[in-house]
Design a protein around this motif. Structure first.
Motif, PDB file in Angstrom:
ATOM      1  N   GLY A  19       0.826  -1.053  -0.028  1.00  0.00           N
ATOM      2  CA  GLY A  19      -0.034   0.184  -0.021  1.00  0.00           C
ATOM      3  C   GLY A  19       0.766   1.360   0.024  1.00  0.00           C
ATOM      4  N   GLY A  20       2.057   1.129  -0.445  1.00  0.00           N
ATOM      5  CA  GLY A  20       2.820   2.341  -0.519  1.00  0.00           C
ATOM      6  C   GLY A  20       2.467   3.037  -1.560  1.00  0.00           C
ATOM      7  N   VAL A  39      -6.169  -4.185  -1.835  1.00  0.00           N
ATOM      8  CA  VAL A  39      -4.777  -3.699  -1.439  1.00  0.00           C
ATOM      9  C   VAL A  39      -4.452  -4.432  -0.067  1.00  0.00           C
ATOM     10  CG1 VAL A  39      -3.287  -1.830  -0.878  1.00  0.00           C
ATOM     11  CG2 VAL A  39      -5.139  -1.427  -2.387  1.00  0.00           C
ATOM     12  N   LEU A  40      -3.228  -5.167  -0.132  1.00  0.00           N
ATOM     13  CA  LEU A  40      -2.834  -5.815   0.939  1.00  0.00           C
ATOM     14  C   LEU A  40      -1.616  -5.230   1.390  1.00  0.00           C
ATOM     15  CD1 LEU A  40      -3.810  -9.404  -0.091  1.00  0.00           C
ATOM     16  CD2 LEU A  40      -5.074  -8.318   1.553  1.00  0.00           C
ATOM     17  N   ASP A  41      -1.232  -4.679   2.726  1.00  0.00           N
ATOM     18  CA  ASP A  41      -0.349  -4.356   3.305  1.00  0.00           C
ATOM     19  C   ASP A  41       0.309  -4.984   4.486  1.00  0.00           C
ATOM     20  OD1 ASP A  41       1.853  -1.751   2.483  1.00  0.00           O
ATOM     21  OD2 ASP A  41       1.920  -2.360   4.428  1.00  0.00           O
ATOM     22  N   ARG A  42       1.577  -5.345   4.695  1.00  0.00           N
ATOM     23  CA  ARG A  42       1.548  -6.154   5.935  1.00  0.00           C
ATOM     24  C   ARG A  42       1.869  -4.826   7.428  1.00  0.00           C
ATOM     25  NH1 ARG A  42       8.363  -7.416   4.536  1.00  0.00           N
ATOM     26  NH2 ARG A  42       8.886  -5.172   4.466  1.00  0.00           N
ATOM     27  N   GLU A 130      -5.036  -3.869   5.883  1.00  0.00           N
ATOM     28  CA  GLU A 130      -3.553  -3.643   6.603  1.00  0.00           C
ATOM     29  C   GLU A 130      -3.180  -4.814   7.568  1.00  0.00           C
ATOM     30  OE1 GLU A 130      -2.874   0.755   7.459  1.00  0.00           O
ATOM     31  OE2 GLU A 130      -5.044   0.622   7.265  1.00  0.00           O
ATOM     32  N   ASP A 131      -2.021  -4.808   8.000  1.00  0.00           N
ATOM     33  CA  ASP A 131      -1.665  -6.051   8.827  1.00  0.00           C
ATOM     34  C   ASP A 131      -1.905  -7.383   8.203  1.00  0.00           C
ATOM     35  OD1 ASP A 131      -0.980  -4.126  11.146  1.00  0.00           O
ATOM     36  OD2 ASP A 131      -2.932  -4.407  11.846  1.00  0.00           O
ATOM     37  N   ALA A 132      -1.762  -7.325   6.770  1.00  0.00           N
ATOM     38  CA  ALA A 132      -1.807  -8.581   5.949  1.00  0.00           C
ATOM     39  C   ALA A 132      -0.591  -8.841   5.388  1.00  0.00           C
ATOM     40  CB  ALA A 132      -3.140  -8.234   5.046  1.00  0.00           C
ATOM     41  N   THR A 133      -0.110 -10.081   5.805  1.00  0.00           N
ATOM     42  CA  THR A 133       1.084 -10.602   4.935  1.00  0.00           C
ATOM     43  C   THR A 133       0.899 -11.517   3.980  1.00  0.00           C
ATOM     44  OG1 THR A 133       2.399  -9.952   6.917  1.00  0.00           O
ATOM     45  CG2 THR A 133       3.348 -11.464   5.509  1.00  0.00           C
ATOM     46  N   ARG A 143      -0.142 -19.926 -13.814  1.00  0.00           N
ATOM     47  CA  ARG A 143      -0.711 -18.466 -13.903  1.00  0.00           C
ATOM     48  C   ARG A 143      -1.021 -18.068 -12.494  1.00  0.00           C
ATOM     49  NH1 ARG A 143      -2.642 -14.415 -17.237  1.00  0.00           N
ATOM     50  NH2 ARG A 143      -4.255 -13.123 -16.207  1.00  0.00           N
ATOM     51  N   VAL A 144      -0.317 -16.870 -12.197  1.00  0.00           N
ATOM     52  CA  VAL A 144      -0.832 -16.431 -10.769  1.00  0.00           C
ATOM     53  C   VAL A 144      -2.314 -15.909 -10.906  1.00  0.00           C
ATOM     54  CG1 VAL A 144      -0.404 -14.443  -9.240  1.00  0.00           C
ATOM     55  CG2 VAL A 144       1.445 -15.671 -10.227  1.00  0.00           C
ATOM     56  N   THR A 145      -3.470 -16.419  -9.998  1.00  0.00           N
ATOM     57  CA  THR A 145      -4.577 -16.132 -10.018  1.00  0.00           C
ATOM     58  C   THR A 145      -5.195 -15.579  -8.504  1.00  0.00           C
ATOM     59  OG1 THR A 145      -5.412 -18.264  -9.412  1.00  0.00           O
ATOM     60  CG2 THR A 145      -5.064 -17.703 -11.958  1.00  0.00           C
ATOM     61  N   GLY A 146      -4.153 -15.400  -7.620  1.00  0.00           N
ATOM     62  CA  GLY A 146      -4.526 -14.874  -6.515  1.00  0.00           C
ATOM     63  C   GLY A 146      -3.454 -14.964  -5.334  1.00  0.00           C
ATOM     64  N   VAL A 147      -4.012 -14.709  -4.124  1.00  0.00           N
ATOM     65  CA  VAL A 147      -2.884 -15.028  -3.232  1.00  0.00           C
ATOM     66  C   VAL A 147      -3.570 -15.529  -1.806  1.00  0.00           C
ATOM     67  CG1 VAL A 147      -1.438 -12.880  -3.858  1.00  0.00           C
ATOM     68  CG2 VAL A 147      -3.340 -12.449  -2.152  1.00  0.00           C
ATOM     69  N   ARG A 148      -2.582 -15.965  -0.923  1.00  0.00           N
ATOM     70  CA  ARG A 148      -3.465 -16.249   0.495  1.00  0.00           C
ATOM     71  C   ARG A 148      -2.390 -15.432   1.248  1.00  0.00           C
ATOM     72  NH1 ARG A 148      -2.504 -21.339  -2.337  1.00  0.00           N
ATOM     73  NH2 ARG A 148      -4.498 -22.352  -2.650  1.00  0.00           N
ATOM     74  N   TYR A 149      -3.386 -14.922   2.311  1.00  0.00           N
ATOM     75  CA  TYR A 149      -2.460 -13.878   3.110  1.00  0.00           C
ATOM     76  C   TYR A 149      -2.940 -14.219   4.521  1.00  0.00           C
ATOM     77  CZ  TYR A 149      -7.089 -11.209   2.643  1.00  0.00           C
ATOM     78  OH  TYR A 149      -8.248 -10.916   2.697  1.00  0.00           O
ATOM     79  N   ALA A 150      -2.101 -13.972   5.485  1.00  0.00           N
ATOM     80  CA  ALA A 150      -2.309 -13.726   7.000  1.00  0.00           C
ATOM     81  C   ALA A 150      -2.594 -12.669   7.565  1.00  0.00           C
ATOM     82  CB  ALA A 150      -1.197 -14.551   7.660  1.00  0.00           C
ATOM     83  N   LEU A 151      -3.560 -12.447   8.445  1.00  0.00           N
ATOM     84  CA  LEU A 151      -3.762 -11.248   9.137  1.00  0.00           C
ATOM     85  C   LEU A 151      -2.881 -11.394  10.705  1.00  0.00           C
ATOM     86  CD1 LEU A 151      -7.327 -10.587   8.838  1.00  0.00           C
ATOM     87  CD2 LEU A 151      -5.758  -9.264   7.954  1.00  0.00           C
ATOM     88  N   ARG A 152      -2.297 -10.465  10.824  1.00  0.00           N
ATOM     89  CA  ARG A 152      -1.669 -10.327  12.346  1.00  0.00           C
ATOM     90  C   ARG A 152      -2.675 -10.652  13.331  1.00  0.00           C
ATOM     91  NH1 ARG A 152       1.220  -4.972  12.064  1.00  0.00           N
ATOM     92  NH2 ARG A 152       2.654  -6.011  11.265  1.00  0.00           N
ATOM     93  N   GLY A 153      -1.980 -11.798  14.129  1.00  0.00           N
ATOM     94  CA  GLY A 153      -2.961 -12.180  15.212  1.00  0.00           C
ATOM     95  C   GLY A 153      -3.982 -12.898  14.863  1.00  0.00           C
ATOM     96  N   GLY A 154      -4.207 -13.453  13.621  1.00  0.00           N
ATOM     97  CA  GLY A 154      -5.068 -14.119  13.264  1.00  0.00           C
ATOM     98  C   GLY A 154      -4.820 -15.551  12.975  1.00  0.00           C
TER      99      GLY A 154
END
Length: 421
Positions: A19-20, A39-42, A130-133, A143-154
């Motif tokens: 998200g910069g 938008v995902l930002d760690r 935010e807080d999403a890595t 082909r890249v079709t998406g992402v898997r992300y972790a939420l801080r504390g989740g």
């Protein structure tokens, strides 16, 4: 096990990692065009970032986002030019943006600036988490079709899918590290050490808001007036001359400050107000800027030495260009590869031109007239303008004149329409 966040869909037109300035600009302008964007930002904004001085080309994407008036309202310091102690015998000289036809840029606290751009992306309709890595990409048949992300504390991972995924994660290069290599530019393998000072003296007269660039035999200092009394001060030198260890860098910083002239005078009444930070070997260029379902923008694609403060401008300009291209690709999926190839070629060429100029500018045995003529050689070979004006045009980011800002896809879209009739 994947779970779904309350109120957040699991499919988007575009996912932006980071998200910069690059990511927020890309996302905001896509959302402005009616595209669904995640938008995902760690990190949680506002967060610290170096790079407080901007150039006029940065104003172009900010105008598209509708942010120019807000920057003044937030009290960002206007920047009208620069003061240099550079070249043979370290002769002082200066430049004014107005000579190149541009009025001003800004000095900012990046935490405030970055939050401003990301909040605008939200306003325009982007879904920002935010807080999403991002832990991994979702790949289907290569082909890249998406992402898997972790939420801080989740617990567990959350899945999100999209037609296209943008890596705007900066030097983390979340997708770039997996998909492509990187080339380091040996001529710019530098190291920087920087900190902040309060209650400093400012440059006199019409230099009051200028960035100061003061060259020494083994490196150079920046002095950026962030507000009326605070200055960002950094020293840049060849990484090969200092070895490893931050303590040594701090010692070198202190020793080299004593060898300066204008900078030492500015700092004399001040006091240091922060710790030291460092960065190493930052000038690089990704081998590829795109692939099947993914594309790089901003520092994840390339970064050049901070001598002329091009980083944020280059990132947001590329984000603006990319948003236009992705908008067309979403509408005409068949043009994806050729459209992204045009983006990558133009972006890479723009980066290389700036890098080439910075590398040659590092020759401090010349006079300002040489640096002016060098700029003219690059941006005005027909010599229609004064060399000093061409110098300002170049270090202002060429303000929209480069082919990167005028990528035409009409022939691809016409061919696509013809093929589908």
């Amino acid at each position: 096990m994947s779970s779904q966040l309350f109120g957040v869909p699991d499919e988007f037109d575009v996912i932006v990692i980071g998200g910069g300035p690059a990511g927020a600009t890309t996302a905001g302008l896509l959302a402005q065009r009616g595209r669904s964007v995640l938008v995902l930002d760690r990190e949680r904004f506002p967060r610290y970032h170096v790079g407080e001085s901007l150039i006029p080309a940065f104003m172009r994407p900010m105008k598209e986002l509708g942010l120019t008036e807000r920057m003044d309202a937030r009290g960002f310091e206007r920047k009208y030019g620069g003061s240099l102690i550079w070249g043979n015998e370290q002769v002082p000289w200066q430049f004014s943006f107005i000579e190149g036809g541009y009025e001003y840029a800004y000095h900012t606290r990046r935490a405030d600036l970055d939050a401003l751009i990301l909040d605008r992306a939200r306003e325009l309709g982007a879904c920002v988490i935010e807080d999403a890595t991002v832990r991994e990409t979702i790949d289907v048949d290569g082909r890249v079709t998406g992402v898997r992300y972790a939420l801080r504390g989740g617990d567990g991972l959350v899945e999100a899918r999209a037609q296209l995924v943008v890596d705007a994660s900066g030097q983390a290069r979340v997708i770039g590290r997996r998909q492509t290599g990187v080339k380091w530019h040996d001529e710019l393998r530098n190291v920087a050490v920087w900190t902040y000072f309060d209650n400093c003296e400012r440059l006199p007269g019409d230099e009051y808001t200028n960035i100061l660039i003061e060259g020494l035999d083994e490196g150079w200092f920046w002095g950026i007036p962030i507000d009326k009394g605070t200055i960002s001060v950094g020293y840049v030198t060849r990484a090969s001359t200092v070895g490893e260890g931050d303590q040594k860098l701090e010692q070198i910083f202190r020793e080299q400050v004593e060898r300066t002239t204008k900078l030492k005078k500015m700092l004399a009444p001040g006091r240091r107000s922060a710790g030291f930070r460092t960065a190493r070997d930052w000038s690089y260029h990704s081998d590829r800027f795109y692939g099947d379902g993914w594309v790089l923008v901003g520092d994840s694609a390339a970064f050049v030495d901070p001598l002329f403060s091009t980083g944020v401008a280059l990132a947001t300009l590329a984000g603006s260009t990319l948003s236009k291209i992705l908008d067309k690709v979403i509408e005409h999926p068949e043009i994806e590869e050729k459209a992204l190839d045009r983006y990558a070629t133009a972006y890479s060429n723009f980066f290389d031109e700036i890098r080439s100029f910075v590398e040659r500018f590092y020759d401090r045995t010349k006079y300002k007239e040489f640096y002016h003529s060098l700029a003219q050689e690059m941006v005005d070979p027909e010599q229609k303008n004064k060399p000093s004006s061409d110098f300002v045009t170049l270090i202002s980011g060429m303000s929209g004149k480069h082919p990167m800002f005028h990528i035409d896809l009409s022939d691809l879209i016409s061919a696509d329409d013809g093929a589908t009739r």
